[in-house]
Design a protein around this motif. Sequence first.
Motif, PDB file in Angstrom:
ATOM      1  N   ALA A 135      34.896  25.713  40.790  1.00 15.10           N
ATOM      2  CA  ALA A 135      34.631  27.083  40.452  1.00 15.10           C
ATOM      3  C   ALA A 135      35.093  27.793  39.067  1.00 15.10           C
ATOM      4  O   ALA A 135      36.201  27.333  38.740  1.00 15.10           O
ATOM      5  N   SER A 136      34.310  28.118  38.381  1.00 14.66           N
ATOM      6  CA  SER A 136      34.684  28.737  37.064  1.00 14.66           C
ATOM      7  C   SER A 136      35.744  30.025  37.407  1.00 14.66           C
ATOM      8  O   SER A 136      36.173  30.171  36.138  1.00 14.66           O
TER       9      SER A 136
ATOM     10  N   ASN B 131      26.666  29.867  45.683  1.00 22.55           N
ATOM     11  CA  ASN B 131      27.415  29.758  44.314  1.00 22.55           C
ATOM     12  C   ASN B 131      28.574  30.790  44.275  1.00 22.55           C
ATOM     13  O   ASN B 131      29.133  31.264  43.494  1.00 22.55           O
ATOM     14  N   ASN B 132      28.787  31.485  45.499  1.00 24.80           N
ATOM     15  CA  ASN B 132      29.723  32.611  45.632  1.00 24.80           C
ATOM     16  C   ASN B 132      30.809  32.207  46.514  1.00 24.80           C
ATOM     17  O   ASN B 132      31.672  33.254  46.910  1.00 24.80           O
TER      18      ASN B 132
ATOM     19  N   THR C 282      30.415  32.506  40.448  1.00 30.32           N
ATOM     20  CA  THR C 282      31.217  31.664  39.923  1.00 30.32           C
ATOM     21  C   THR C 282      32.116  30.677  40.526  1.00 30.32           C
ATOM     22  O   THR C 282      32.990  29.939  40.426  1.00 30.32           O
ATOM     23  N   GLY C 283      31.380  30.503  42.007  1.00 28.22           N
ATOM     24  CA  GLY C 283      31.874  29.669  42.798  1.00 28.22           C
ATOM     25  C   GLY C 283      31.798  28.199  42.706  1.00 28.22           C
ATOM     26  O   GLY C 283      31.253  27.807  41.664  1.00 28.22           O
TER      27      GLY C 283
ATOM     28  N   PRO D 268      41.505  31.866  34.956  1.00 28.23           N
ATOM     29  CA  PRO D 268      40.765  32.438  35.859  1.00 28.23           C
ATOM     30  C   PRO D 268      40.539  31.933  37.475  1.00 28.23           C
ATOM     31  O   PRO D 268      40.075  32.497  38.430  1.00 28.23           O
ATOM     32  N   ASP D 269      41.224  30.600  37.413  1.00 24.62           N
ATOM     33  CA  ASP D 269      41.126  29.718  38.655  1.00 24.62           C
ATOM     34  C   ASP D 269      42.252  29.908  39.556  1.00 24.62           C
ATOM     35  O   ASP D 269      42.266  29.333  40.577  1.00 24.62           O
ATOM     36  N   VAL D 270      43.125  30.897  39.206  1.00 26.64           N
ATOM     37  CA  VAL D 270      44.400  31.277  39.811  1.00 26.64           C
ATOM     38  C   VAL D 270      44.716  32.640  40.084  1.00 26.64           C
ATOM     39  O   VAL D 270      44.389  33.314  38.986  1.00 26.64           O
ATOM     40  N   GLY D 271      44.916  33.219  41.430  1.00 27.22           N
ATOM     41  CA  GLY D 271      45.090  34.509  41.509  1.00 27.22           C
ATOM     42  C   GLY D 271      46.069  34.686  42.921  1.00 27.22           C
ATOM     43  O   GLY D 271      46.374  33.676  43.277  1.00 27.22           O
TER      44      GLY D 271
END
Length: 368
Positions: A118-119, A87-88, A53-54, A165-168
């Motif tokens: 990135a997804s 892609n990771n 998902t990168g 999902p793009d913020v952690g």
Amino acid sequence: MPKLSLMFWLFAAMLSCVAQTVEGATIQSLSRIGGNRSNRVVGYGLVVGLPGTGDQTTEIPYTIQTITNMLRHMGINLPTGQFMQPNNVSAVMVTGSIPPEAQPGQKFNVTVSAMGNASSLRGGILLMTQLHGANGRVYAQAQGSLLVTGSSAQGATASLTINNPDVGRVEDGGVVEVPMPSSTGTANAVTLMLRHPDFVTAARMVEAINLVFPGSAIAQGSGVVQVRAPSDPNARVGFLAALEQIPVHPPTPVPTVVINAQDGTVIMGGNIRVSPCAVAVGSLSISVQNNPQVSQPNMFGRGVTVVATNTKVKIQSHKAHLFLMSKKVSLEDVVRTLNTVGATPAQLASILEAMKSAGALHARIKVL
């Protein structure tokens, strides 16, 4: 323990009990010590280990450039023109706030946000990232596993995303490398910055402080109070502990109506007064309907098929509701009446603004 420091700690314990029994606020809740603030830092780094998902590196060239620079720094030189398409991996920005007076080794939380396409960052690990201050100096470094609350799923013809999902976050992922300066003021004075500048609050704070420490506080405006403090560091800590617990009776808050223009949320305080007035609530609806029609020529004719649009416009004025605000109306009566006529949040905001303009609403309107 020195007698002076012990006296200040006894003052702090006594004032803590007084603050709990006396109705009102304290110096600590109404102000903060000047310079006693967090320090924001930011950095650029990489998140690896993503499950496909990168970033799409063909569209995000700086991700490949960052990977190449990182490998070169580790002694790995890729052949010229080497094509990579992982892609990771995702390029991210890392932000955080260093606590006041933090020392090397102290940890703090950091937030990681994707920069490219990135997804999702779920399952990724942040590589060691330098965190810079506003002056460009490195104050901390961050690294660790990401905690992402958002999730997404995608199929051939549909997709679903919950939260972002793009913020952690990385709990305790930041580590301080440079000691933060002391923030207890100058050698013989402490500056108190009011959280909500007000002349009445500043005057009452000075009065309350001088009752406990006579002649030590001076107001320098509606937002700043200067307090004379001991120069000895140990005694200063005890003095600040006692100072923050001094009870203060702040003035009655100004009646305020807060309107969020983005989603229509309206919040009204309980001390709002309304003068007699009459309000009419109505609405005007306009509907536009486009009906496509196909004009088909004869079978042996030379014409062509043409699509024409038949447009119908309809304007309808709905019945208005007129209600009267009596002399002794309360906020509860206003809310009940507006709910009875079915006023929407947008209509409610318009009504309150109109009542304010007419002088019937005795409150300050704040639009977010």
